[in-house]
Design a protein around this motif. Sequence first.
Motif, PDB file in Angstrom:
ATOM      1  N   ARG B  27       0.840  -1.200   0.000  1.00 20.82           N
ATOM      2  CA  ARG B  27       0.000   0.000   0.000  1.00 20.82           C
ATOM      3  C   ARG B  27       0.876   1.251   0.000  1.00 20.82           C
ATOM      4  O   ARG B  27       0.641   2.186  -0.759  1.00 20.82           O
ATOM      5  CB  ARG B  27      -0.883  -0.039   1.247  1.00 20.82           C
ATOM      6  N   GLU B 529      -6.588  -1.101  -3.770  1.00 20.21           N
ATOM      7  CA  GLU B 529      -5.301  -1.344  -3.112  1.00 20.21           C
ATOM      8  C   GLU B 529      -4.902  -0.159  -2.233  1.00 20.21           C
ATOM      9  O   GLU B 529      -4.355  -0.349  -1.154  1.00 20.21           O
ATOM     10  CB  GLU B 529      -4.209  -1.637  -4.148  1.00 20.21           C
ATOM     11  N   GLY B 532      -6.513  -0.221   0.855  1.00 19.34           N
ATOM     12  CA  GLY B 532      -6.081  -1.330   1.703  1.00 19.34           C
ATOM     13  C   GLY B 532      -7.161  -2.378   1.871  1.00 19.34           C
ATOM     14  O   GLY B 532      -7.298  -2.970   2.952  1.00 19.34           O
TER      15      GLY B 532
END
Lengths: 68, 550
Positions: B27, B529, B532
């Motif tokens: 991340r 992404e 998260g």
Amino acid sequence: MKIVDAQRTAQAPPTESRPAVAASADKWEDIFHADLAADTAVEKRLFFREGWIVLILALLVLLREMLR
Amino acid sequence: MTIAISNPRRDSRTEAADNAAAARTRRIRLVRVLWGSVVLIAIAVGVAFVLPQVSRRPYTIAICVGLAFCGALPLLASLIQYTVIGLHRYRIGYENLRSYYPRVAIVVPAWNEAEVIGTTIERLLSMEYPEDRVRVYVVDDASTDATPDIVRAWHAREPARVWHLRREKGGQGKAHTLNHGIEQVLADPWAEAVLIIDADVLFEDSALRRMTRHLSDPAVGAVTGYIKEGTADGNYLTRYIAYEYITAQAAARRAQNIFGSLACLAGGAQLHSRENLTRIGGAIDTSSLAEDTFTTFRTQLSGKIAVFEGNAVVWAEEPGDLGGLWKQRLRWARGNVQISLDFSSMWLRGRKYGNLGRALFALIWFSVLLMPLSMIAASVGLLGLLLIDARHSLAVFRVLWILHAVLYLFETAMAFALDPPTARRAWAEAILFPGVVSLVIIIYSVAPEPIGALFVKSLEGLGVDATPRVVFWAQAFAFTWLTVAMLVAYIAKWIAARWRARWLPAFLLQVAGYGAFLCAVTFAAYVREIQGARIIWDKTIKTGKVALPR
């Protein structure tokens, strides 16, 4: 989860291959060669087809430029 | 027989902590990459529009042209790949192969696969391959439907060939399920090769032996086949997928064979030599959503060759609705984002990492992964040019779209050359693949005068005069279409999930194009992404509609 590997060991089949495979080895050898010949022909055909496609595309581009 | 097994490798808490740490690292890296891209584009745009006030105009034009040609990078990558496909016959190395029929353990992960598992097992057992050299291990991931009964029935019928590995606690995803099976298979010296497949795929009679022959070369570690869409009563979407697979597999993976760097061993047909599987750790990665790509990279980085065998055909059922397709592709795209970040030290380091580290592979890989960004950059560049220099903007726009036109013709013709039956089945989707609007723009770029005249006439027919203002807005629309198309594709998916009217999403997809849909999915993957989002294996529902062609 529990491990019950004993079952698997007890019931696992023999690891050797059967004699039938050896007996039919020639058959599988022939099949291998037949596959190979067929696939080689496919790839060869692709080579020529791509050649034709590139040639036709080039001619189209040329034609377009001539018509401008 | 049922074998209950526990997690063989790591304590689940340790694994969860490791995966969470990996996700955090990814991340952070992704946020850095995306912020970097945004800052770069913002600087470029800022310089382009602020500099002319104080400096010279050519800088602005050069920056906008540069941004516009970002849109040409994916085209360039595709063109390079398509140009070399014909040379595949010289690189596949058929002349060096020998007859090789290793003992193959087929690992089939299954979670509630009652609809398909019986047919899959039957097909695997009836392949033309030495009968006693194939064993099927169905790893039943705590299924709650009839899957265990079906597999047990098969085991009773073929006790030496079909095995039922039951996980009492499941739901951790495909990679975990596979690892339970692989652990068992590798614990027994019987298997010389391991074939990892999906529960719904149907192998053609010759597919396995066409794959195993490559393992006769000890340098080859893994082989994959050509997955074809095989839904018996398909619709427009499954035909799009069928056509996409010609381009993404039959074409692109042949090119990757030539370059010596394979991007992905398809998860539905992944054959490993025992040695290779052991070398890469004897297990599948569980920290990402693209476990097959992870394994592909590991195989090649360990010094082994990964091969695509285009003549080994495997049929699979693919989603027939936009929601299902979005879910599947989001998983794949998120997996690819994760892989790119996990292997961040590999990119552009050919000396250390071989073919995977070369610039060519990076171009192929990132031309797909960063396609949404390159489309946005192209739109920004063209729009900037339109605002400051309309004449140049039209020239750049046409060059970009002439490239599109050449690639479109090349790709379509090559698809018919590579897989004529599939291309014939999906001929309409092949033509409409870029989307209706893009098709019109492609035709305009090749023949601007007649199409321009037709446009003016159409406007007159609608009672609108082609004033400079109208022409400006028409150009602005065309210049930003690559970005707008992604939005339209997303709207199609959004409507498909909420409205009953199926014709509307289908219509919007035809307008936007299938490629725009995939770009929208990739963009969504970036967002997920960055957010998260949890790594959850969102399974694609299979209904047993796949059938071998008669």
